[in-house]
Design a protein around this motif. Sequence first.
Motif, PDB file in Angstrom:
ATOM      1  N   ASP A   1      -5.186  91.616  27.193  1.00  0.00           N
ATOM      2  CA  ASP A   1      -6.327  92.481  26.890  1.00  0.00           C
ATOM      3  C   ASP A   1      -5.901  93.837  26.319  1.00  0.00           C
ATOM      4  OD1 ASP A   1      -5.193  93.632  29.113  1.00  0.00           O
ATOM      5  OD2 ASP A   1      -7.056  93.719  30.283  1.00  0.00           O
ATOM      6  N   GLY A   2      -4.599  94.005  26.055  1.00  0.00           N
ATOM      7  CA  GLY A   2      -4.093  95.256  25.503  1.00  0.00           C
ATOM      8  C   GLY A   2      -3.728  96.289  26.553  1.00  0.00           C
ATOM      9  N   SER A   3      -3.960  95.962  27.828  1.00  0.00           N
ATOM     10  CA  SER A   3      -3.613  96.909  28.885  1.00  0.00           C
ATOM     11  C   SER A   3      -2.094  97.003  29.030  1.00  0.00           C
ATOM     12  CB  SER A   3      -4.231  96.477  30.217  1.00  0.00           C
ATOM     13  OG  SER A   3      -3.678  95.233  30.616  1.00  0.00           O
ATOM     14  N   ILE A   4      -1.643  98.133  29.493  1.00  0.00           N
ATOM     15  CA  ILE A   4      -0.214  98.343  29.687  1.00  0.00           C
ATOM     16  C   ILE A   4       0.193  97.706  31.006  1.00  0.00           C
ATOM     17  CG2 ILE A   4       1.584 100.085  29.986  1.00  0.00           C
ATOM     18  CD1 ILE A   4      -0.316 101.933  28.331  1.00  0.00           C
ATOM     19  N   GLU A   5       1.152  96.792  30.930  1.00  0.00           N
ATOM     20  CA  GLU A   5       1.615  96.130  32.143  1.00  0.00           C
ATOM     21  C   GLU A   5       2.842  96.809  32.713  1.00  0.00           C
ATOM     22  OE1 GLU A   5       2.028  91.987  31.123  1.00  0.00           O
ATOM     23  OE2 GLU A   5      -0.067  91.623  31.582  1.00  0.00           O
ATOM     24  N   SER A   6       3.896  96.912  31.937  1.00  0.00           N
ATOM     25  CA  SER A   6       5.138  97.523  32.398  1.00  0.00           C
ATOM     26  C   SER A   6       6.128  97.526  31.240  1.00  0.00           C
ATOM     27  CB  SER A   6       5.723  96.731  33.570  1.00  0.00           C
ATOM     28  OG  SER A   6       6.058  95.413  33.144  1.00  0.00           O
TER      29      SER A   6
END
Length: 196
Positions: free
Chosen positions: A171-176
């Motif tokens: 979803d384009g969110s920053i994971e790591s």
Amino acid sequence: MNPVEIDALEPVEYADGGRRRELSSALETSDLAINEYRIPPGGEFPGGLHAHRDQEEVFVILSGVATFETLSGTVTVAESEAVRFGRGTFQSGNNGGDTELVVLALGAPRESEDVRVPASCSDCGDEPLRLRTDEGMVTFECPNCDSTFEADRCPVCGGEDLAFARGTGADGSIESAIVRCHGCEETFEEPPISER
């Protein structure tokens, strides 16, 4: 006080066609690092995702558009704009445009001796690891327990051109932070490093 012709300075050339010219020595600066970068379309600043614990950096875009990734998001910086990254801020940059990117990079103080990468120590769990480049060999040190690690080759293609990058979810969110191989584009959640 003599002017320096930037194009007359010998560049360091990178595999992706990028070039860096170091101006600090030619200008005899004592407290300020100055580099000019010329990065082709699709090219990246060297070093991957990293932070300087002992240096703040300013990037002035002379032509083109730079995209910088941090652990909190993406920053786009256009021609005649500048961006500052404070001490300890993880960042990496690239040229996502279709023309050459020309950047003046400033760092203070001039010498940075505490460069970090977003990886945890497998012995004590402390993060981030300190990056060392001695005699062409890349090692990572844990500032907490003094364990030392060295970079392995890519487990998929055997390539040596690996760099830390920001990982994003579907979803384009920053994971790591992740490690990306520039040879085969494979990504790894755990960096391919082994204890020395």
